[in-house]
Design a protein around this motif. Sequence first.
Motif, PDB file in Angstrom:
ATOM      1  N   ALA A  16       0.947  -1.356   0.224  1.00 23.72           N
ATOM      2  CA  ALA A  16       0.198  -0.193   0.424  1.00 23.72           C
ATOM      3  C   ALA A  16       1.318   1.632  -0.091  1.00 23.72           C
ATOM      4  N   ALA A  17       1.386   1.565   1.409  1.00 24.75           N
ATOM      5  CA  ALA A  17       2.786   2.227   0.783  1.00 24.75           C
ATOM      6  C   ALA A  17       3.369   2.744  -0.738  1.00 24.75           C
ATOM      7  N   THR A  18       4.027   1.672  -1.189  1.00 28.38           N
ATOM      8  CA  THR A  18       4.558   1.376  -2.374  1.00 28.38           C
ATOM      9  C   THR A  18       3.674   2.321  -3.562  1.00 28.38           C
ATOM     10  N   VAL A  19       2.183   1.684  -3.372  1.00 30.28           N
ATOM     11  CA  VAL A  19       1.349   3.005  -4.439  1.00 30.28           C
ATOM     12  C   VAL A  19       1.958   4.356  -4.335  1.00 30.28           C
ATOM     13  N   LEU A  20       1.594   4.754  -3.115  1.00 30.40           N
ATOM     14  CA  LEU A  20       1.200   5.653  -2.354  1.00 30.40           C
ATOM     15  C   LEU A  20       2.811   6.410  -3.120  1.00 30.40           C
ATOM     16  N   ALA A  21       3.966   5.914  -2.698  1.00 24.65           N
ATOM     17  CA  ALA A  21       4.975   6.222  -3.576  1.00 24.65           C
ATOM     18  C   ALA A  21       4.518   6.890  -4.721  1.00 24.65           C
ATOM     19  N   ARG A  34      10.582  17.054   1.262  1.00 21.35           N
ATOM     20  CA  ARG A  34      11.687  15.790   1.184  1.00 21.35           C
ATOM     21  C   ARG A  34      11.693  15.812   0.115  1.00 21.35           C
ATOM     22  N   PRO A  35      12.349  16.977  -1.139  1.00 25.24           N
ATOM     23  CA  PRO A  35      12.856  16.873  -2.330  1.00 25.24           C
ATOM     24  C   PRO A  35      14.105  15.808  -2.501  1.00 25.24           C
ATOM     25  N   ALA A  36      14.015  15.469  -4.271  1.00 25.24           N
ATOM     26  CA  ALA A  36      14.008  14.026  -4.671  1.00 25.24           C
ATOM     27  C   ALA A  36      15.759  14.489  -4.300  1.00 25.24           C
ATOM     28  N   ARG A  37      16.663  12.823  -4.060  1.00 22.94           N
ATOM     29  CA  ARG A  37      18.612  13.282  -3.978  1.00 22.94           C
ATOM     30  C   ARG A  37      19.249  12.461  -5.086  1.00 22.94           C
ATOM     31  N   SER A  38      19.992  13.359  -5.589  1.00 21.96           N
ATOM     32  CA  SER A  38      20.809  12.348  -6.467  1.00 21.96           C
ATOM     33  C   SER A  38      21.363  10.876  -6.265  1.00 21.96           C
ATOM     34  N   ASP A  41      16.895   5.948  -5.067  1.00 22.88           N
ATOM     35  CA  ASP A  41      15.855   5.507  -5.439  1.00 22.88           C
ATOM     36  C   ASP A  41      14.028   5.985  -5.373  1.00 22.88           C
ATOM     37  N   ARG A  42      14.108   7.558  -5.474  1.00 19.27           N
ATOM     38  CA  ARG A  42      12.661   8.226  -5.013  1.00 19.27           C
ATOM     39  C   ARG A  42      11.669   7.216  -4.492  1.00 19.27           C
ATOM     40  N   LEU A  43      11.338   6.129  -5.934  1.00 25.24           N
ATOM     41  CA  LEU A  43      10.117   5.095  -4.977  1.00 25.24           C
ATOM     42  C   LEU A  43       9.941   4.744  -3.603  1.00 25.24           C
ATOM     43  N   ALA A  44      11.498   4.366  -4.062  1.00 26.87           N
ATOM     44  CA  ALA A  44      11.415   3.718  -2.325  1.00 26.87           C
ATOM     45  C   ALA A  44      11.930   4.467  -1.186  1.00 26.87           C
ATOM     46  N   VAL A  45      12.847   5.407  -0.999  1.00 25.53           N
ATOM     47  CA  VAL A  45      12.593   5.857  -0.163  1.00 25.53           C
ATOM     48  C   VAL A  45      11.447   6.903   0.261  1.00 25.53           C
ATOM     49  N   LEU A  46       9.934   7.516  -0.844  1.00 27.31           N
ATOM     50  CA  LEU A  46       8.606   7.445  -0.387  1.00 27.31           C
ATOM     51  C   LEU A  46       8.130   6.179   0.274  1.00 27.31           C
ATOM     52  N   VAL A  93       6.110   8.279  18.022  1.00 24.91           N
ATOM     53  CA  VAL A  93       7.329   7.710  18.952  1.00 24.91           C
ATOM     54  C   VAL A  93       8.084   7.003  17.738  1.00 24.91           C
ATOM     55  N   ARG A  94       7.305   5.691  17.589  1.00 28.00           N
ATOM     56  CA  ARG A  94       7.694   4.616  17.260  1.00 28.00           C
ATOM     57  C   ARG A  94       8.417   4.368  16.207  1.00 28.00           C
ATOM     58  N   GLN A  95       8.272   5.706  15.101  1.00 23.83           N
ATOM     59  CA  GLN A  95       8.517   6.002  13.691  1.00 23.83           C
ATOM     60  C   GLN A  95       9.755   6.688  13.834  1.00 23.83           C
ATOM     61  N   VAL A  96       9.619   7.451  14.827  1.00 23.80           N
ATOM     62  CA  VAL A  96      10.908   8.655  14.789  1.00 23.80           C
ATOM     63  C   VAL A  96      11.852   7.912  13.766  1.00 23.80           C
ATOM     64  N   PRO A  97      12.470   7.284  14.422  1.00 20.87           N
ATOM     65  CA  PRO A  97      14.100   6.896  13.931  1.00 20.87           C
ATOM     66  C   PRO A  97      13.994   6.961  12.267  1.00 20.87           C
ATOM     67  N   GLU A  98      12.425   5.596  12.116  1.00 18.42           N
ATOM     68  CA  GLU A  98      12.795   5.907  10.463  1.00 18.42           C
ATOM     69  C   GLU A  98      12.236   7.474   9.593  1.00 18.42           C
ATOM     70  N   LEU A  99      11.758   7.907  10.629  1.00 22.45           N
ATOM     71  CA  LEU A  99      11.636   9.104   9.889  1.00 22.45           C
ATOM     72  C   LEU A  99      12.228  10.453   9.630  1.00 22.45           C
ATOM     73  N   VAL A 100      12.836  10.154  10.887  1.00 24.89           N
ATOM     74  CA  VAL A 100      14.239  11.360   9.953  1.00 24.89           C
ATOM     75  C   VAL A 100      15.349  10.410   9.949  1.00 24.89           C
ATOM     76  N   ARG A 101      15.805   8.912   9.585  1.00 28.91           N
ATOM     77  CA  ARG A 101      16.268   9.024   8.592  1.00 28.91           C
ATOM     78  C   ARG A 101      16.356   8.658   6.835  1.00 28.91           C
ATOM     79  N   VAL A 102      14.683   9.184   6.645  1.00 26.05           N
ATOM     80  CA  VAL A 102      14.252   9.048   5.608  1.00 26.05           C
ATOM     81  C   VAL A 102      14.381  10.660   5.301  1.00 26.05           C
ATOM     82  N   LEU A 103      13.606  11.870   6.591  1.00 26.48           N
ATOM     83  CA  LEU A 103      13.681  13.547   6.073  1.00 26.48           C
ATOM     84  C   LEU A 103      14.813  13.565   7.100  1.00 26.48           C
ATOM     85  N   GLY A 104      15.660  13.103   7.043  1.00 30.34           N
ATOM     86  CA  GLY A 104      16.574  14.248   7.885  1.00 30.34           C
ATOM     87  C   GLY A 104      16.079  15.162   8.889  1.00 30.34           C
TER      88      GLY A 104
END
Length: 212
Positions: A16-21, A34-38, A41-46, A93-104
């Motif tokens: 489901a998340a992959t479709v949203l990405a 979350r701007p694209a980065r050079s 794999d933007r779809l994987a990140v999103l 709170v449980r998702q904060v580490p993943e959100l920080v990894r993705v968003l910075g």
Amino acid sequence: MEIVVRAAAEYELHAAATVLAEAFAEDPVLAEIRPARSGEDRLAVLGRLFAALIRAVPRGSRDVDVAVARDRVVGTAFWQAPLPHRGGLWAFVRQVPELVRVLGIAGGLRALSHLRRMERARPAAPHWYLAEIGVSEAVRGQGVGGLLLEHALDRVDRRRQGAYLESSTSQNRRLYRRHGFADGAPLTGFTSAAPVSMWRPAVDQAVGPRPA
């Protein structure tokens, strides 16, 4: 091709998340957060971002619907129940580490700023919030978005509650209007996006059916 809309199983949240990405890869609001980065794999990140956003809402306070064709998830709608969300802080709170990894850190701060701005625009009346809806490119134009909306809005109407969303494109707003939403105020503070709030009041089923 037969398309079935139903509640997502827990094991389907990644799909489901992959479709949203895929659906939001070019979204202007998301591009600000979350701007694209050079070279990435933007779809994987999103996909990781949307999976974390879904799980940041407690299970009892979210509805995730999927449109399935030939055992493949081709559409997703992520709804949040009326506030407050019991256990919402711990789920976030449980998702904060993943959100920080993705968003910075900087992206996380931008996301919080945008989310707070959007939350302030939400109606005071209890309502279901359509956080995200998206359809795979392979089935766009086949009415999948409408099927997802109908499925969820029937449920909302049975609960006799309102529904709310934000829309960044005129094309999407036409779809939402056909399902009973009305344009509200534009949301300000975005650099390259112009989202508009949309509200669908609760339907009194004793008086009549859901508006078409």
